[in-house]
Scaffold this motif. Sequence first.
Motif, short mmCIF file in Angstrom:
data_model
loop_
_atom_site.label_atom_id
_atom_site.label_comp_id
_atom_site.label_asym_id
_atom_site.label_seq_id
_atom_site.Cartn_x
_atom_site.Cartn_y
_atom_site.Cartn_z
N THR A 1 0.83 -1.21 0.00
CA THR A 1 0.00 0.00 0.00
C THR A 1 0.86 1.26 0.00
O THR A 1 0.60 2.20 -0.75
CB THR A 1 -0.93 0.01 1.23
N LEU A 2 1.89 1.28 0.84
CA LEU A 2 2.74 2.46 0.92
C LEU A 2 3.52 2.68 -0.38
O LEU A 2 3.78 3.82 -0.77
CB LEU A 2 3.70 2.35 2.10
N ARG A 3 3.87 1.59 -1.05
CA ARG A 3 4.56 1.72 -2.34
C ARG A 3 3.63 2.35 -3.38
O ARG A 3 4.07 3.09 -4.26
CB ARG A 3 5.04 0.34 -2.80
N ALA A 4 2.33 2.07 -3.26
CA ALA A 4 1.36 2.57 -4.24
C ALA A 4 1.05 4.05 -4.04
O ALA A 4 0.53 4.70 -4.95
CB ALA A 4 0.06 1.76 -4.13
N ARG A 5 1.32 4.61 -2.83
CA ARG A 5 1.06 6.01 -2.53
C ARG A 5 -0.38 6.40 -2.89
O ARG A 5 -0.64 7.23 -3.76
CB ARG A 5 2.03 6.93 -3.30
N PRO A 6 -1.39 5.80 -2.26
CA PRO A 6 -2.78 6.05 -2.65
C PRO A 6 -3.21 7.50 -2.43
O PRO A 6 -2.76 8.16 -1.48
CB PRO A 6 -3.57 5.10 -1.75
N GLU A 7 -4.07 7.98 -3.33
CA GLU A 7 -4.69 9.28 -3.14
C GLU A 7 -5.85 9.13 -2.16
O GLU A 7 -6.30 8.02 -1.87
CB GLU A 7 -5.22 9.81 -4.48
N ARG A 8 -6.35 10.26 -1.65
CA ARG A 8 -7.45 10.22 -0.68
C ARG A 8 -8.67 9.49 -1.25
O ARG A 8 -9.29 8.67 -0.58
CB ARG A 8 -7.87 11.64 -0.30
N LEU A 9 -9.01 9.80 -2.51
CA LEU A 9 -10.18 9.17 -3.12
C LEU A 9 -9.98 7.67 -3.22
O LEU A 9 -10.90 6.89 -2.93
CB LEU A 9 -10.42 9.77 -4.51
N GLU A 10 -8.78 7.22 -3.60
CA GLU A 10 -8.51 5.79 -3.71
C GLU A 10 -8.61 5.11 -2.35
O GLU A 10 -9.16 4.00 -2.23
CB GLU A 10 -7.12 5.58 -4.32
N LEU A 11 -8.10 5.78 -1.33
CA LEU A 11 -8.17 5.21 0.02
C LEU A 11 -9.62 5.12 0.49
O LEU A 11 -10.02 4.14 1.14
CB LEU A 11 -7.33 6.05 0.99
N ASN A 12 -10.43 6.12 0.15
CA ASN A 12 -11.85 6.09 0.52
C ASN A 12 -12.58 4.93 -0.17
O ASN A 12 -13.47 4.31 0.42
CB ASN A 12 -12.53 7.41 0.16
N ILE A 13 -12.19 4.64 -1.41
CA ILE A 13 -12.79 3.51 -2.13
C ILE A 13 -12.44 2.20 -1.41
O ILE A 13 -13.31 1.35 -1.18
CB ILE A 13 -12.30 3.47 -3.59
N LEU A 14 -11.17 2.05 -1.03
CA LEU A 14 -10.75 0.83 -0.34
C LEU A 14 -11.47 0.67 0.99
O LEU A 14 -11.92 -0.43 1.35
CB LEU A 14 -9.24 0.86 -0.11
N ARG A 15 -11.64 1.77 1.72
CA ARG A 15 -12.34 1.68 3.01
C ARG A 15 -13.83 1.40 2.80
O ARG A 15 -14.46 0.72 3.62
CB ARG A 15 -12.13 2.95 3.82
N GLY A 16 -14.39 1.89 1.69
CA GLY A 16 -15.78 1.57 1.38
C GLY A 16 -15.97 0.09 1.12
O GLY A 16 -16.96 -0.52 1.54
N ILE A 17 -15.00 -0.53 0.42
CA ILE A 17 -15.04 -1.97 0.17
C ILE A 17 -14.98 -2.73 1.49
O ILE A 17 -15.71 -3.70 1.72
CB ILE A 17 -13.88 -2.39 -0.76
N LEU A 18 -14.11 -2.28 2.40
CA LEU A 18 -13.98 -2.94 3.70
C LEU A 18 -15.27 -2.82 4.50
O LEU A 18 -15.71 -3.79 5.14
CB LEU A 18 -12.82 -2.33 4.49
#
Length: 268
Positions: free
Chosen positions: A225-242
Amino acid sequence: MLERIRIVLIGTSHPGNIGGVARAMHNMGLADLALVAPRCEVVTADCVSRASGADALVHSARRTDSLDDAVSDCTLVVGASARSRTLPWPMVTPRALGERLPRELADPESRVALVFGREDSGLSNDELHRCHAHVHIPTNPDFCSLNLAAAVQVLAYECRLAWLATQEATDSSVYHQKAHSDDLAPATHNEIEGYFVHLERVLTRIGFHDPAVPRQLMARLRRFTLRARPERLELNILRGILTATERQATANDQHVPSKATRLPDETH
């Protein structure tokens, strides 16, 4: 750019080293110093003497009890490491780190933290796992021990070279290509740590992760995850999936009939 680079010292045991770091920072135009759980009295005569006129940085330094608190608003966290690790992590040289800074700090809301460990033992594996990348100063392998202030001086110098390059560039727009939208901005350390807590909880909930036998699962997911350097929107999508996964797991638990109420044909 230099104002948004933070030097973080963890568990420093000698006040003179803190003063030496302040001097190295001031030499190169850095002013943001954070002290995490220092193991000594900070402002002493030795500290002020070693600072050689830069003791204002020591007096104004933020003090925290944890690395998380010291870098909570940072979008890039780089740990200085002299040791090889059993789990490889993205590694950069001081020069490569400096060349990367204009891009990382193009967004005015971005912050970079350069983290240095204890004089005797450096950074722990847990602290290094909280960094996006590690930086290694390629010293003489036969005598690789660097004084803390000297290590900070090397990286601070590379930061200044990078800043000078942006001042001399004829077309500075290349350094301002990052989107300024909140959604497209890089996720902060706090936001990413919140995601890791959520991720571990869900993976444990669905039986994919056993905290008693972790097998470096979370460490590997952190590295990815840290290597990918996610943007805020991308992180929100991942948390929505969780969140959706958690909700579905709860619903499944509520609708599974107990063995006592199952009909005979339900076993087929």
